[in-house]
Write an enzyme that holds these catalytic residues in place. Structure first.
Site, PDB file in Angstrom:
ATOM      1  N   SER A   1       0.843  -1.187   0.000  1.00 13.51           N
ATOM      2  CA  SER A   1       0.000   0.000   0.000  1.00 13.51           C
ATOM      3  C   SER A   1       0.888   1.250   0.000  1.00 13.51           C
ATOM      4  CB  SER A   1      -0.972  -0.031   1.181  1.00 13.51           C
ATOM      5  OG  SER A   1      -2.013   0.886   1.003  1.00 13.51           O
TER       6      SER A   1
ATOM      7  N   ASP B   1      -9.618  -3.795  -5.640  1.00 12.73           N
ATOM      8  CA  ASP B   1      -9.130  -2.914  -4.584  1.00 12.73           C
ATOM      9  C   ASP B   1      -9.671  -1.507  -4.809  1.00 12.73           C
ATOM     10  OD1 ASP B   1      -7.690  -1.498  -2.689  1.00 12.73           O
ATOM     11  OD2 ASP B   1      -5.770  -2.390  -3.198  1.00 12.73           O
TER      12      ASP B   1
ATOM     13  N   HIS C   1      -8.439  -4.834  -1.149  1.00 17.41           N
ATOM     14  CA  HIS C   1      -7.182  -4.241  -0.713  1.00 17.41           C
ATOM     15  C   HIS C   1      -6.347  -5.230   0.094  1.00 17.41           C
ATOM     16  CE1 HIS C   1      -4.487  -0.904  -0.099  1.00 17.41           C
ATOM     17  NE2 HIS C   1      -4.542  -1.013   1.210  1.00 17.41           N
TER      18      HIS C   1
END
Length: 744
Positions: free
Chosen positions: A587, A673, A708
């Site tokens: 991320s 995501d 995600h």
């Protein structure tokens, strides 16, 4: 091999060919700067050409990494072999019931259960959880939700919140079957097992019943996936009539809610990383509407909770608990009478409960019926402290009591408790201590220091012995002289002869700390002689608020150079060969990976970037994209500020790829995501391949059904972790177990 358009190019000699996306020039112009983006067309998620390209990327990575399959399978079996698959959580009491989760061997998802609690009049006994055995049903056990049944036939399954009414009769649960983090809320009557006709679609995380059980509260996101409405549904009425309790129109503010600990109020939290606002709604005066504690216009970052405190006259007095940064960069805890908030801020009287300290970061505070519970961070370590409510904020205030643990590097956090409970639940873990659950008996006159009661330590199978591994605290020195804390993990048998392989892991954003925690999967790397360094770099929260501020906005590059300093420490530590170091992050940590790949590609043999935020400037320049506007408080606003635009463009990975020899790179992402869109790594790998002067393969692995956090289901997630770790171990030539290491 399937290709999209254009020609295929060799990724490395005599190997598979990587898919080459066509170039469609797209011009971006801001503040007089023009940037031509040839791969923006990959953003069209509905395009069959884009889908085919992504499938071709998967086919390419499968071909390139096919030789790693035996290693992936070995690591998967090691994770599985160390995990007690049929297990259960420690029951937690809420009102008249004990709630817990069972996991069953061969089943992907947990099973939510409960049994009735006893009320004998002995507080500690009544709050001692029942002895629940794996695989053994308790008398009177009720199954609330079987995740395996719910997930059957679905590509994805995740629970976004559950709630039970005060009387224990109704159970609400929110389920996501796509990975997009939009949930469907259903309500079950636990007396009959029947579902109510009330079904609410497209809600966000978090649900709660009103104390009388007639309403349920939930959050809704806007088109950019920002939670912006809290709504109230009256059971038995059409969803179309649901009331908007509050709507937040500022696109840079996040909205959430919870019930106060004593469940007398609905507490709405509105904020960004720099300031916030709390609004309260009394359940016993619902029609009076919301009241604001401190306006966001004061630019104070705070949390507020109403509770009842014994006054000097023995009467319960309405009081507001504040955790805030007013004159306190690391935050502090105060209390105040509600009437104070009607005055101008400068005239308000707040009573200090926990004062400010440059060495201690106050993370949050809450109350039980008898104690204040405070979460603090000192010397990078998260700790729990409790103070009696009696005398709070006066000269008679009692001293803080902190449960004591015997390790240097650990994490202890409050795991939830009931307002009336004589105990608080504490979760504990360290790098090589599996997660433990304690109940801490709150201090009394007869027990002034409280008492820690171990309820469970998660079992680790396969002959695991903590003493086979070592965790130490080391320090790297950044270019500006800043000392950066490192957690260094290794197998105890490893020789310090500068020949081992190493992995550096980091995040460094949003004031998120990389706290010590046990990981079964990590053992598979250490057992192969890989030294793992967790770099607690600026931009995280390990050393307080200043540590965060020094790694955000116009200080963001400190995050990257700190990580490189951590890499240099490892290279010169005497443990590893400098040419055998890999890097990993996800991320915002994926943005970190992209940045260090551009800054120092020669320092890494391989890089794994999970759901990587590598096209950050493009994303933040478009406030219509999911969550973009919320990022301005972290990175700055490049739309309005030319300096921020120029600074971001100087480090964002996608814009700074250059003609150098890049290491092996794996970009791991998910099609659904909503936080970091798949298009970011898809574009990134295209430019990396076109610019690299080396022959190392650059691959993208995309989970077509995940969000995600990747795919759902524990076995699927274990295989994903095995894929990542096998890529690292293979790249470093560390595929064989050390003598005597591995499953026993």
């Amino acid at each position: 091999m399937t290709q999209t358009s254009g020609s295929a190019q060799p990724s490395h000699a005599e190997g598979p060919t990587a898919p080459v996306a066509k170039k469609v020039p797209h011009t971006r112009e801001h503040h007089g700067d023009v940037f031509v983006d040839n791969y923006e067309w990959l953003r069209d998620k509905e395009s069959s050409e884009v889908i085919e390209h992504l499938k071709a990327e998967n086919a390419y990575q499968e071909a390139v990494t096919a030789h790693q399959e035996p290693l992936r399978e070995a690591i998967f079996q090691e994770i599985k072999g160390r995990t007690q698959e049929t297990d259960l959580s420690v029951p937690s009491r809420k009102d008249g019931w004990w709630y817990y989760t069972r996991s069953v061997e061969g089943k992907e998802y947990g099973i939510q259960c409960r049994v009735r609690a006893a009320n004998s009049g002995n507080p500690v006994a009544d709050w001692t959880p029942p002895a629940v055995e794996p695989g053994v049903e308790l008398p009177g056990e009720e199954v609330l939700l079987d995740g395996n049944a719910e997930a059957e036939g679905k590509p994805f399954f995740s629970i976004g919140g559950t709630a039970v009414t005060l009387d224990g009769n109704l159970y609400a649960y929110a389920v996501d079957n796509s990975g997009e983090e939009r949930f469907t809320l259903r309500i079950k009557d636990l007396r009959t097992g029947e579902l109510l006709p009330d079904v609410i679609e497209n809600i966000f995380y978090g649900v709660a019943f009103s104390p009388d059980g007639t309403r349920i509260f939930y959050t809704v996101v806007d088109d950019s996936w920002r939670p912006y409405q809290v709504k109230s549904h009256v059971l038995g009425t059409p969803v179309s009539e649901d009331e908007v309790i509050y709507q937040e129109d500022d696109v840079a503010m996040w909205l959430g809610f919870e019930l106060s600990s004593d469940r007398r109020y609905l507490v709405l939290s509105i904020g960004c990383s720099e300031f916030s606002e709390t609004r309260l709604l009394r359940f016993d005066d619902f029609d009076a509407g919301l009241s604001t504690v401190i306006s966001r216009d004061e630019h104070i970052l705070y949390e507020a909770e109403p509770f009842l405190l014994d006054g000097v006259d023995g009467q319960k007095a309405e009081t507001i608990l504040l955790t805030h940064n007013k004159g306190a960069i690391n935050s502090m805890v105060s209390i105040a009478d509600p009437a104070e908030f009607a005055k101008p801020l400068s005239e308000q009287n707040w009573r200090t409960v926990v004062g400010h300290s440059d060495a201690v970061r106050v993370n949050g505070a809450g109350v039980t019926s008898t104690h204040l519970v405070v979460s603090v961070r000192q010397d990078t370590i998260e700790r729990v402290q409790v103070l009696p409510l009696a005398g709070l904020g006066t000269a008679a205030q009692g001293a803080a009591v902190e449960p004591a643990f015997d390790e240097e590097l650990y994490t202890a956090g409050v795991g939830g408790t009931d307002y009336e409970a004589p105990v608080i639940r504490i979760g504990y873990t360290s790098y090589f201590t599996p997660s433990r659950v304690y109940d801490f008996v709150l201090p009394t006159a007869a027990l002034p220091h409280g008492e820690l009661l171990l309820r469970k330590e998660s079992p680790v199978l396969g002959g695991y012995t903590a003493s086979d591994y070592v965790a130490t605290r080391e320090w790297a020195t950044a270019a500006d002289g800043t000392r950066v804390p490192l957690s260094v993990l290794r197998h105890a048998s490893l020789a310090r002869d500068s020949s081992a392989a190493g992995l550096v892991y980091g995040y460094g954003s949003y004031e998120v700390s990389m706290d010590p925690g046990f990981g079964v999967a990590r053992l598979s790397l250490l057992d192969r002689g890989i030294v793992m360094v967790i770099a607690h770099i600026r931009g995280g929260g390990e050393l307080g608020r200043r540590w965060y501020d020094d790694g955000k906005k116009l200080n963001k590059k400190n995050t990257f150079t700190d990580f490189i300093a951590a890499t240099d420490w490892l290279a010169s530590s005497g443990w590893v060969a400098p040419e055998r170091i890999a890097a990993m992050g996800g991320s915002a940590g994926g943005l970190l990976m992209g940045a260090v790949a551009n800054l120092a590609p020669e320092k890494y043999a391989a890089i794994v970037a999970a759901v990587p935020f590598v096209d950050a400037l493009n994303t933040i320049l478009d406030p219509e994209l999911p969550l973009s506007a919320l990022e301005w408080e972290e990175w700055g606003n490049p739309i309005t500020d030319p300096e921020v635009y120029e600074y971001m463009k100087s480090y964002t990975p996608y814009e700074n790829i250059r003609a150098v020899s890049y290491p092996q790179i794996a970009a791991v992402t998910s099609f659904n995501d909503t936080r970091v869109l798949y298009v970011e790594p898809a574009k990134w790998v295209q430019v990396l391949r076109s610019e690299t002067t080396g022959s190392a393969p650059i691959v993208m692995k995309i989970e077509m059904d995940g969000g995600h956090g990747g795919a759902s289901g524990r076995y699927v997630q274990w295989r994903e972790r095995a894929w990542d770790y096998a890529f690292v171990a293979d790249s470093l030539g560390a595929v064989e177990l050390l003598p005597g290491a591995g499953l026993k």
